[in-house]
Design a protein around this motif. Structure first.
Motif, PDB file in Angstrom:
ATOM      1  N   THR A 127       2.000  10.407   6.056  1.00  0.00           N
ATOM      2  CA  THR A 127       2.376   9.403   7.046  1.00  0.00           C
ATOM      3  C   THR A 127       1.297   9.307   8.122  1.00  0.00           C
ATOM      4  O   THR A 127       0.709  10.303   8.526  1.00  0.00           O
ATOM      5  CB  THR A 127       3.719   9.751   7.698  1.00  0.00           C
ATOM      6  OG1 THR A 127       3.620  11.053   8.311  1.00  0.00           O
ATOM      7  CG2 THR A 127       4.826   9.783   6.656  1.00  0.00           C
ATOM      8  N   TYR A 147       8.011   4.013  -0.069  1.00  0.00           N
ATOM      9  CA  TYR A 147       6.893   4.950  -0.158  1.00  0.00           C
ATOM     10  C   TYR A 147       7.423   6.335  -0.532  1.00  0.00           C
ATOM     11  O   TYR A 147       8.247   6.903   0.176  1.00  0.00           O
ATOM     12  CB  TYR A 147       6.152   4.995   1.174  1.00  0.00           C
ATOM     13  CG  TYR A 147       5.047   6.019   1.235  1.00  0.00           C
ATOM     14  CD1 TYR A 147       4.014   6.019   0.295  1.00  0.00           C
ATOM     15  CD2 TYR A 147       5.028   6.993   2.229  1.00  0.00           C
ATOM     16  CE1 TYR A 147       2.998   6.951   0.347  1.00  0.00           C
ATOM     17  CE2 TYR A 147       4.008   7.932   2.293  1.00  0.00           C
ATOM     18  CZ  TYR A 147       3.003   7.901   1.353  1.00  0.00           C
ATOM     19  OH  TYR A 147       2.001   8.835   1.401  1.00  0.00           O
ATOM     20  N   THR A 148       6.951   6.877  -1.646  1.00  0.00           N
ATOM     21  CA  THR A 148       7.459   8.152  -2.154  1.00  0.00           C
ATOM     22  C   THR A 148       6.556   9.334  -1.821  1.00  0.00           C
ATOM     23  O   THR A 148       6.814  10.445  -2.262  1.00  0.00           O
ATOM     24  CB  THR A 148       7.632   8.075  -3.684  1.00  0.00           C
ATOM     25  OG1 THR A 148       6.374   7.720  -4.283  1.00  0.00           O
ATOM     26  CG2 THR A 148       8.682   7.051  -4.063  1.00  0.00           C
ATOM     27  N   MET A 172       0.348   3.879   3.594  1.00  0.00           N
ATOM     28  CA  MET A 172       1.376   3.235   2.769  1.00  0.00           C
ATOM     29  C   MET A 172       2.788   3.424   3.292  1.00  0.00           C
ATOM     30  O   MET A 172       3.737   2.880   2.717  1.00  0.00           O
ATOM     31  CB  MET A 172       1.310   3.775   1.331  1.00  0.00           C
ATOM     32  CG  MET A 172       0.036   3.426   0.592  1.00  0.00           C
ATOM     33  SD  MET A 172       0.060   4.035  -1.107  1.00  0.00           S
ATOM     34  CE  MET A 172      -1.491   3.383  -1.727  1.00  0.00           C
ATOM     35  N   ASP A 173       2.944   4.207   4.359  1.00  0.00           N
ATOM     36  CA  ASP A 173       4.308   4.491   4.809  1.00  0.00           C
ATOM     37  C   ASP A 173       4.957   3.289   5.495  1.00  0.00           C
ATOM     38  O   ASP A 173       6.179   3.182   5.553  1.00  0.00           O
ATOM     39  CB  ASP A 173       4.333   5.716   5.732  1.00  0.00           C
ATOM     40  CG  ASP A 173       3.357   5.582   6.885  1.00  0.00           C
ATOM     41  OD1 ASP A 173       2.300   4.984   6.683  1.00  0.00           O
ATOM     42  OD2 ASP A 173       3.666   6.077   7.985  1.00  0.00           O
ATOM     43  N   VAL A 177       3.255   1.614  -3.657  1.00  0.00           N
ATOM     44  CA  VAL A 177       3.639   2.711  -2.753  1.00  0.00           C
ATOM     45  C   VAL A 177       4.351   3.852  -3.477  1.00  0.00           C
ATOM     46  O   VAL A 177       4.831   4.776  -2.834  1.00  0.00           O
ATOM     47  CB  VAL A 177       4.535   2.177  -1.617  1.00  0.00           C
ATOM     48  CG1 VAL A 177       3.746   1.255  -0.704  1.00  0.00           C
ATOM     49  CG2 VAL A 177       5.756   1.448  -2.176  1.00  0.00           C
ATOM     50  N   ASP A 178       4.416   3.780  -4.811  1.00  0.00           N
ATOM     51  CA  ASP A 178       5.043   4.855  -5.586  1.00  0.00           C
ATOM     52  C   ASP A 178       3.956   5.803  -6.081  1.00  0.00           C
ATOM     53  O   ASP A 178       3.284   5.537  -7.083  1.00  0.00           O
ATOM     54  CB  ASP A 178       5.830   4.280  -6.765  1.00  0.00           C
ATOM     55  CG  ASP A 178       6.670   5.335  -7.473  1.00  0.00           C
ATOM     56  OD1 ASP A 178       6.573   6.529  -7.104  1.00  0.00           O
ATOM     57  OD2 ASP A 178       7.423   4.971  -8.396  1.00  0.00           O
ATOM     58  N   VAL A 179       3.774   6.897  -5.379  1.00  0.00           N
ATOM     59  CA  VAL A 179       2.654   7.812  -5.664  1.00  0.00           C
ATOM     60  C   VAL A 179       2.829   8.553  -6.982  1.00  0.00           C
ATOM     61  O   VAL A 179       1.890   9.209  -7.450  1.00  0.00           O
ATOM     62  CB  VAL A 179       2.471   8.826  -4.516  1.00  0.00           C
ATOM     63  CG1 VAL A 179       2.191   8.106  -3.211  1.00  0.00           C
ATOM     64  CG2 VAL A 179       3.689   9.739  -4.377  1.00  0.00           C
ATOM     65  N   THR A 191      -0.901   1.635  10.256  1.00  0.00           N
ATOM     66  CA  THR A 191      -1.578   1.191   9.039  1.00  0.00           C
ATOM     67  C   THR A 191      -2.801   0.369   9.420  1.00  0.00           C
ATOM     68  O   THR A 191      -2.723  -0.543  10.243  1.00  0.00           O
ATOM     69  CB  THR A 191      -0.627   0.354   8.172  1.00  0.00           C
ATOM     70  OG1 THR A 191       0.490   1.149   7.796  1.00  0.00           O
ATOM     71  CG2 THR A 191      -1.336  -0.145   6.925  1.00  0.00           C
ATOM     72  N   THR A 235       5.937   0.139   4.808  1.00  0.00           N
ATOM     73  CA  THR A 235       6.127  -0.716   3.627  1.00  0.00           C
ATOM     74  C   THR A 235       6.283  -2.188   3.979  1.00  0.00           C
ATOM     75  O   THR A 235       6.065  -3.060   3.129  1.00  0.00           O
ATOM     76  CB  THR A 235       7.353  -0.245   2.825  1.00  0.00           C
ATOM     77  OG1 THR A 235       8.498  -0.202   3.685  1.00  0.00           O
ATOM     78  CG2 THR A 235       7.116   1.145   2.244  1.00  0.00           C
ATOM     79  N   GLU A 280      -3.920   5.619   0.443  1.00  0.00           N
ATOM     80  CA  GLU A 280      -2.758   6.330   0.978  1.00  0.00           C
ATOM     81  C   GLU A 280      -3.030   6.959   2.341  1.00  0.00           C
ATOM     82  O   GLU A 280      -2.102   7.148   3.131  1.00  0.00           O
ATOM     83  CB  GLU A 280      -2.317   7.418  -0.016  1.00  0.00           C
ATOM     84  CG  GLU A 280      -0.937   7.972   0.242  1.00  0.00           C
ATOM     85  CD  GLU A 280      -0.518   8.981  -0.814  1.00  0.00           C
ATOM     86  OE1 GLU A 280       0.564   9.559  -0.651  1.00  0.00           O
ATOM     87  OE2 GLU A 280      -1.278   9.197  -1.777  1.00  0.00           O
TER      88      GLU A 280
END
Length: 353
Positions: free
Chosen positions: A23, A18-19, A69-70, A93-95, A27, A72, A143
């Motif tokens: 947080t 996750y980028t 998304m944190d 998860v790659d924003v 989830t 993973t 997110e």
């Protein structure tokens, strides 16, 4: 941003990292199942307990919405259970991934951005959203815990709503339509911020106006990067021949494409408005400075002949005839006053004052 991207340097493709920076403690997995006649909602505590309809003969749609998304591990577990490719799992998860549309053997994968604008801080906030559609199943990954699709859920409470009457492909359209409708709200607020600065500039300029214009131009770049690729996404979606997308849904998707064109055109117009606003600010400041310089020049013109007269009679010559005159001082002051009045009248006639 560079620091977050650097985390993935040297890692193998498909590494789920996750980028972003949003947080949350837990989830949330929201599972909604519906048919034309019934609907059922539940919160899933363990992703392994997700049970979907695998009998395509039964008209049952599953919508699984994951918020956060944190974590993973949960993302990877859910994605793998629905056979989403590892490279696509990385994109979930790659924003920093731009909006995109991809067709695969087992489904359709879409990346979009949800946007909002805070007028008080003149700042654009964006949220990474990914959607995966397969036969009778729709997965969404948000997110943040806030539900971007709350309005769609409320509509689904009505048995006669189109979302309930149609398949998962129409549900995908409804979600995209909700995000695009929110773009209109975001752009309206952005336009209001531009108009407020314009009103301030025409009334009274300040140094903060210049900084606000520059900040809005930076935020507009964020808007454009998030929205402009969406035009291509919806275009591919509308032209898709995937069997998952039914013919009666295509007309709605084409309407969605028209909306994206209108939104991108609005962004271009806002860019022109900000450039014009910057020119207006410079012009107003220059005009104000010119008025000051004009006033100072007129004052100088008035005092030039007065200074000339004062200089003549202030010289240290012994024989100046007027110096011996009894009323010479008062005559000189009177001449000076007449010169001032005549010059002021002349300036008013010329509309310089």
């Amino acid at each position: 941003m560079t620091k977050l991207k650097r985390i993935k340097t040297g890692m193998a493709p498909g590494a789920i990292i996750y980028t972003g920076d949003k947080t949350i403690a837990d989830t949330m997995i929201h599972h909604l199942q519906y048919t034309r006649d019934a609907i059922k909602e539940s919160i899933v505590k363990d992703e392994k307990d997700i049970q979907v309809n695998k009998n395509f003969k039964i008209d049952l749609i599953d919508w699984i919405d994951v918020r956060g998304m944190d974590n993973t591990d949960i993302i990877a577990s859910i994605s793998s259970s629905f056979k989403i490719h590892p490279v696509l799992q990385e994109s979930i998860v790659d924003v920093y991934r731009r909006p995109s549309f991809e067709e695969h053997e087992n489904g359709i994968f879409i990346i979009v951005k949800a946007l909002s604008f805070d007028k008080s801080t003149t700042q654009v906030f964006k949220e990474h959203v990914t959607i995966f559609l397969k036969q009778n199943v729709l997965l969404t990954f948000q997110e943040t815990p806030s539900d971007l699709f709350e309005s769609v859920r409320k509509r689904m409470g009505n048995t006669m709503s189109r979302v309930r009457q149609r398949g998962a492909d129409y549900l995908l359209f409804a979600l995209l339509d909700t995000l695009i409708d929110n773009y209109y709200i975001t752009l309206d607020r952005f336009e209001e911020a531009i108009e407020e600065i314009e009103d301030r500039i025409t009334e009274q300029q300040s140094n903060s106006d210049k900084a606000d214009i520059h900040k809005l131009k930076k935020e507009l770049v964020i808007l454009r990067k998030s929205i402009a690729p969406l035009r291509e996404v919806i275009s591919k979606f509308s032209k898709s021949e995937n069997q998952i997308i039914k013919d009666n849904t295509q007309i709605f998707i084409r309407n969605l494409y028209e909306n994206t064109i209108q939104i991108t055109d609005s962004i271009d117009s806002y860019r022109d408005m900000l450039n014009s606003l910057q020119d207006l600010f410079i012009a107003e400041v220059s005009f104000k400075m010119n008025k000051v310089m004009q006033l100072l020049t007129l004052i100088s013109v008035i005092f030039i002949p007065l200074t000339f007269l004062a200089g003549i009679y202030g010289m240290n010559f012994e024989y100046i005839p007027e110096l011996q005159y009894k009323y010479g001082y008062f005559v000189l002051l009177g001449v000076m006053l007449i010169i001032c009045i005549l010059l002021v009248l002349l300036f008013r006639k010329k509309k310089w004052l």
